[in-house]
Structures are given as C-alpha cells and as structure tokens.
Design a protein around this motif. Structure first.
Motif, short mmCIF file in Angstrom:
data_model
loop_
_atom_site.label_atom_id
_atom_site.label_comp_id
_atom_site.label_asym_id
_atom_site.label_seq_id
_atom_site.Cartn_x
_atom_site.Cartn_y
_atom_site.Cartn_z
N PHE A 171 5.20 7.90 -16.32
CA PHE A 171 5.09 8.57 -15.02
C PHE A 171 6.46 8.64 -14.34
O PHE A 171 6.87 9.70 -13.85
CB PHE A 171 4.09 7.80 -14.15
N TYR A 172 7.16 7.53 -14.35
CA TYR A 172 8.49 7.48 -13.74
C TYR A 172 9.47 8.38 -14.48
O TYR A 172 10.21 9.16 -13.86
CB TYR A 172 8.99 6.03 -13.75
N GLY A 173 9.46 8.30 -15.81
CA GLY A 173 10.37 9.13 -16.59
C GLY A 173 10.13 10.61 -16.41
O GLY A 173 11.07 11.41 -16.25
N ASP A 174 8.85 11.01 -16.40
CA ASP A 174 8.53 12.43 -16.21
C ASP A 174 8.94 12.92 -14.83
O ASP A 174 9.48 14.03 -14.67
CB ASP A 174 7.02 12.65 -16.40
N ALA A 175 8.68 12.09 -13.81
CA ALA A 175 9.06 12.46 -12.45
C ALA A 175 10.57 12.61 -12.33
O ALA A 175 11.08 13.55 -11.71
CB ALA A 175 8.54 11.43 -11.45
N GLN A 176 11.29 11.68 -12.94
CA GLN A 176 12.75 11.72 -12.88
C GLN A 176 13.30 13.00 -13.51
O GLN A 176 14.20 13.65 -12.97
CB GLN A 176 13.32 10.49 -13.59
N GLN A 225 -2.14 15.53 -4.65
CA GLN A 225 -1.03 15.69 -3.70
C GLN A 225 0.32 15.51 -4.41
O GLN A 225 1.28 16.25 -4.13
CB GLN A 225 -1.14 14.68 -2.55
N PHE A 226 0.38 14.53 -5.31
CA PHE A 226 1.64 14.30 -6.02
C PHE A 226 1.97 15.49 -6.92
O PHE A 226 3.11 15.98 -6.93
CB PHE A 226 1.57 13.01 -6.85
N ALA A 227 0.98 15.95 -7.67
CA ALA A 227 1.20 17.08 -8.57
C ALA A 227 1.60 18.34 -7.79
O ALA A 227 2.49 19.10 -8.20
CB ALA A 227 -0.06 17.35 -9.40
N ALA A 273 7.45 7.29 -7.37
CA ALA A 273 7.55 7.04 -8.81
C ALA A 273 8.29 5.73 -9.08
O ALA A 273 7.86 4.93 -9.93
CB ALA A 273 8.25 8.20 -9.50
N GLY A 274 9.39 5.50 -8.36
CA GLY A 274 10.17 4.29 -8.58
C GLY A 274 9.44 3.03 -8.16
O GLY A 274 9.48 2.01 -8.86
N ASP A 315 0.87 -1.18 0.00
CA ASP A 315 0.00 0.00 0.00
C ASP A 315 0.90 1.22 0.00
O ASP A 315 1.55 1.53 1.00
CB ASP A 315 -0.89 -0.02 1.25
N LEU A 316 0.99 1.90 -1.13
CA LEU A 316 1.90 3.03 -1.28
C LEU A 316 1.30 4.36 -0.82
O LEU A 316 1.90 5.42 -1.03
CB LEU A 316 2.34 3.16 -2.75
N SER A 317 0.14 4.30 -0.18
CA SER A 317 -0.55 5.56 0.18
C SER A 317 0.18 6.36 1.26
O SER A 317 -0.13 7.53 1.46
CB SER A 317 -1.98 5.26 0.63
N ALA A 318 1.14 5.74 1.96
CA ALA A 318 1.96 6.52 2.90
C ALA A 318 2.78 7.57 2.15
O ALA A 318 3.22 8.57 2.74
CB ALA A 318 2.88 5.60 3.69
N LEU A 319 2.95 7.35 0.85
CA LEU A 319 3.66 8.32 0.01
C LEU A 319 2.64 9.21 -0.72
O LEU A 319 2.55 10.40 -0.47
CB LEU A 319 4.57 7.58 -0.97
N TYR A 320 1.86 8.59 -1.60
CA TYR A 320 0.81 9.32 -2.32
C TYR A 320 -0.33 8.35 -2.65
O TYR A 320 -0.09 7.15 -2.81
CB TYR A 320 1.35 9.94 -3.62
#
Length: 619
Positions: free
Chosen positions: A118-123, A46-48, A102-103, A34-39
C-alpha cells in the motif's frame, strides 16, 4: 482507526508478549492512534478517489500554468500569480495528506506485506502526480530578479513572500527541467527504495537474548535495565545481530552516499552537507561554529561526566553498555501512562495553559500511538501530516523516565506543528534546526517539573544524571554522528567502503566524543548500522545539537525574565517556516551567528555536571 483483523499470534509476537509478561511493568492502557482524520482505511473509497483526483488535478495544473508564469508575473497586482500559487499549495496539501496516511499506516506495522505494498503503490502514484508540478518552482526561480518586488509588497501575493524568498535560495542549484524530472521520478527506485530496504530489514531483525528472539525496541530497553548482566547480554546480542547484517547495511550506506554525491555534483554544492544546510535555512559557518564548539567541549562535558559516572560504578572505565545505565543503588521509577500524561501536561500548563491545551488534544483525540508492537517502526516521531488535519505521534512507550522525556519531546513537536499549521502547506513546515526547538524545550520543562518533585540527594542525583545524559546524547553524541557522517561521505568519494572501514570511522568518532572513561568493545563496532537518520536524512543529526543549545539559551532568558516570555515563545512557534532563525531569535536577544551563542547552551550542561559533582560532597 484502521479496522483490526483477527489473526493467529506469530512466534515473534508470542516471544515479545512473553517478554512483556515477564519483564514489562504495568503501564495501564496505552493509546493507539486514530488515522480517520486522514482516511478511514487503506481500502476506503475516499483514499482511492483522492489518489485519482491528485493525478488529474496535477495534470490540469500543468496544462494551465506550465510556461505561463512569466506572463502572470506581468500583472502588477500579483493576483494571477497568487491564484496559481494557491492552486499549487492545495495540490501539495492533497499529496501530503495521501502520503501521510500511507506512511503512518506503514509505520504501524512495517512487517505487514499488505501495508508495505500500500505504501509503495501510494509513493509511486504520488511521485508520478507530483512530476506534473515540478515545473512550478523551477519557473518561479527563472523569473527575473525584481519582477515580483512590487507585487510582493502588498496584495494577495504578499502572503507568499517568505516562501518565494526561500525557494529562490535554491536557484543556483536547480537543473534543467528534464533533469529535475528524471531525478524526481527515479527517487522511488533510488534513495526511496534503499530507505525502505533499511526500514524493513531493521524491523524484521530479531536479536537472541538468552534464547528469546527480540525486536529492536525491547533489546534497547534491556540495555537500560538495572541488572548489569542483562545490559551486557542485550548489548552483545544487539551488536552480533547488526554484525550479521552488516554487509546489507554497508551496501545501503555506500549506495546512498554515492547517490547523494551524484546529486550534489550535478547541482553544484561545494560541501557534502551544503544541501542539508540549504534545506535547514542555516548558514554553513553557523553549523561549523556549533560543531567546533561542541568538539572543543568534549573534555569538559562527556569526558568529565562519564569519568564521574565510572566513579559511581566503582570502576576506572564504564563498559559501553553502562553508558546510559541507571545509577547503582537507585531504584528506577516506572511511570504508568496516566502518570506520564499528567507530568507532561502539568509541566506544559505551568509554562503556558495554551500550550497544555494543545498538547491535551493529542491524548483526548487519539493522536498518539504508544504501545510496543511487533513490526511497528522503532523509535519515536511526530508527523505533521497536513494543515487541514493534525499531527500524529508515534512512541514505543515502556515506562522509563526517558520515555516520559520522549513523550514531552514529541508533544513539543506536535504543539509546534499545530501552531504553525495556519501558515498553510507551503509555509507551515519548519527547518530542522528550528523544528527541534519546541521538542527540546518541552523536555526541559518536564525535566524541571520532575526535578522539583525529588526529595532526597539520591533522587536529585538520579534525575540530574538522567538529564545530563540526555543532553550529552543530544549535543555531544549528535555532533559525533555528524562528524562520522562527514567522514563516511568524504571517504566514499574515493571509492566504496567496506563494512570494516565504516566501523573504523565509527569507532574513531565515538572514542573521541565519549572519552577514556567509556570502554568500547568489539560488539560496538556495528552500532552505526541501526541509526535511521544516516539513511533517511543525511546530516540531519546536527539539528538536535542546534536545538538543544538554542533551547538552553532560551531557557536562560526565560529564567531571567518570565513576564511575556510564553507569548513570545508561542509566537515564534506559530511562525512555522515563514521566518529565518535570526528573525525568530531576535525578540529574545539571541543570535546563533555569534560564536558566543553556543557557549551559553554548553555552559548549562557543564553547570549541571558541576551540580552533580557538588552532590558528591553532600552524599
């Protein structure tokens, strides 16, 4: 948890599902993280918002502090500089949180185009934001020696003394600010792009085993099947699949080796592994002593053990696909998820209730992603994320005893990361050499617990053999990997290497390390291509051998004097990256700079092989 999306099962998914139905054991319900501790999700506001905030705050930080650190350092209380470092740390935490999410999202399914984008854009955006922060450590290193000595003794700046001391070690290798910025910004299109190409290539590959198209993890699992014909088919299919893509993997290896050579040359590193040693906060002579000790021990360890295993199999030499095979006439135990959980937590709890309590949170709070899935990153890891959140563990759990040990290993990392988190984003990260300590120690505790549960000579032999093989894979195999990497990077400086040249270097080092009791066939020549450490973290691999030998020594101390050991051990883990390995090992009476230190760990492996030989007389 990311919301699930209804989709039609692809041919690859159907194939893997069929493989599981036919050959996979009933493991019970396997957890997904559950990755919701991050986003909450990739498209969450929230991420944006955090991505935009990171960019604006990094620019504001640059405007406020660039060119000002020399002035701030004149404040003898250290308060102004401490405030600047605290602001820098907060930004590092924010950027780390973004890239962790993202990773991890990407590693959940690297074949998904949306996740890859998504990962590439975040990076790209995080790299751009962090460019505005690049000046900070460079300017800190340009402060005159002694300028901060008084402020570092006490007051708010004292907290950051270990971090400042660490970054100052890199001072001789730092370049002009503009060049550093260029290196940093081009990382997305340089080594970062080649890393991603490797990941997506290896994840997308399917290997033809008896007409079934299988991904990496199921094929590797078949290579440890009880049936020799199955192991052989899987091993040959794996080698053939890698060979078909060898030009791509050779191009990736050549490009990354050249990229590293350019960086090392500009920075002034003398040895091809010096950059890794600096990052690991370990001296070159210490690593050289470790590598030499292990290579000298090849005949006493791997050569000796595989000769014994070949005898068990009734052959003069084992085929390479039998190197990690289950012992003949020994039923391989399958561990459902619930049993694996109980074994590991029980072993941790017997050593330290606090350690077990931390590990239990990974199960209870869904910090683990265990199932094998199409597109999921192969292997296993524990990602520390950031101190304000918590680590996440990725596994590809298939119920083998080795999978239980992998669970124990990654939970060791996770416990270490949780305990070190209070040090903050700058000092929680641990050098790779010490980062493997908790993981390997967790494995050792679990192994001892499983060994105590054996009732027959056959069970004890199987358990001891499995542990010896794991230790050989961790110590001997990783030093052979290190030697192979050194050979590749050295030869690359003379010109580009062909796939055949890289394969020849691989086979030379493998033959030296495994010995004459392992028969290496032509299909094995391409096996270097799938090992991610060579791509993602050059020269990382010796950290495994460092950690295993260190843990063997630690465990020897534990066996000799258990009172108070757990407290000292947890204190060592809690230090994170705030102390040098010499400081951390001193309370245990150990010193990695002493050449005799490595012999302690190697002697434990040798002793287990001797125990196996002694069991032959009792069988």
């Amino acid at each position: 948890m990311l919301p699930s999306r209804p989709h039609r099962q692809s041919a690859a998914e159907a194939t893997v599902a069929a493989f599981k139905v036919k050959a996979g054991p009933d493991l019970g319900a396997l957890p997904e993280w559950d990755l919701s501790a991050l986003y909450p999700a990739m498209d969450s506001p929230q991420f944006a918002e955090d991505l935009a905030r990171a960019a604006s705050e990094a620019q504001a930080f640059n405007a406020a502090y660039k060119g000002q650190l020399e002035t701030l350092a004149k404040d003898e209380t250290g308060a102004q500089l401490a405030a600047a470092i605290a602001g820098y740390e907060a930004l590092e935490e924010l950027l780390g949180k973004i890239m962790s999410f993202a990773g991890l999202t990407y590693s959940s399914d690297t074949s998904d185009v949306a996740r890859a984008k998504f990962y590439g854009d975040a990076q790209e955006k995080v790299t751009a934001a962090s460019s505005d922060l690049l000046f900070f450590e460079l300017e800190l290193n340009r402060l005159e020696e002694g300028a901060l000595d008084k402020a570092l003794l006490n007051g708010p700046l004292a907290r950051y003394r270990p971090w400042i001391a660490d970054i100052r070690k890199g001072k001789p290798y730092q370049l002009d600010d503009r060049i550093e910025q260029l290196f940093h910004e081009k990382s997305v299109t340089a080594y970062g792009a080649w890393n991603r190409l490797f990941d997506e290539t290896i994840t997308a590959m399917r290997f033809d085993v008896d007409g079934e198209k299988l991904a990496v993890e199921p094929v590797l699992n078949l290579m440890q099947a009880e049936d020799e014909a199955t192991r052989e088919k899987a091993a040959l299919a794996f080698g053939a699949g890698l060979k078909d893509n060898l030009r791509t993997f050779a191009l990736i290896s050549n490009t990354l080796a050249k990229d590293k050579e350019i960086s090392d040359r500009w920075r002034g590193f003398k040895d091809i592994a010096d950059a890794r040693h600096l990052a690991n906060r370990v001296e070159r002579e210490v690593v050289d002593a470790l590598a030499a000790a292990v290579r000298d021990a090849y005949p006493r360890l791997s050569h000796r053990y595989y000769r014994l295993k070949a005898k068990w199999f009734g052959v003069p030499a084992l085929k390479f696909w039998d190197r990690n095979a289950p012992l003949p006439h020994t039923a391989a135990k399958v561990y459902p998820w619930g049993e694996a959980r109980d074994v590991v937590l029980g072993a941790y709890g017997e050593f330290s209730p606090k350690m077990a309590s931390v590990a239990k949170r990974f199960f209870d709070e869904r910090w683990i992603d265990a199932p094998v899935r199409p597109g999921k990153a192969p292997g296993a890891f524990s990602h520390p994320t950031v101190p304000s959140a918590h680590p996440y563990v990725l596994l590809n759990y298939q119920g083998r005893p080795r999978d239980v040990m992998t669970l124990a290993h990654e939970l060791g990392h996770g416990v270490h990361q949780v305990l070190a988190a209070p040090n903050g984003a700058l000092m929680a990260p641990t050098p790779l050499t010490l980062a493997e300590t908790a993981s390997v120690f967790g494995e050792m505790l679990t192994f001892r617990a499983l060994l105590a549960q054996t009732h027959t000579i056959a069970e004890r032999r199987a358990m001891l053999a499995s542990k010896v093989e794991d230790m050989l894979n961790t110590v001997v195999r990783q030093i052979a990997f290190y030697s192979f990497e050194r050979a590749v990077h050295t030869e690359r400086r003379k010109g580009e290497l062909t796939p055949d040249q890289i394969s020849a270097l691989w086979m030379r080092e493998q033959a030296d390390s495994l010995g004459p009791a392992i028969e290496l066939g032509a299909a094995y020549e391409s096996y270097w291509a799938y090992i991610p450490h060579f791509v993602h973290s050059p020269f990382y691999v010796y950290a495994y051998a460092f950690g295993d030998c260190l843990v063997n020594s630690l465990y020897g101390v534990y066996q000799g004097a258990r009172d108070g050991f757990a407290e000292r051990y947890l204190a060592m883990l809690s230090a994170g990256g705030a102390k040098h390995h010499s400081e951390l090992l001193a309370p245990f009476g150990l010193d990695a700079r002493d050449p005799a230190f490595w012999q302690i760990g190697l002697a434990m492996i040798e002793g287990m092989i001797a125990d196996l030989e002694a069991l032959e007389d009792k069988a």
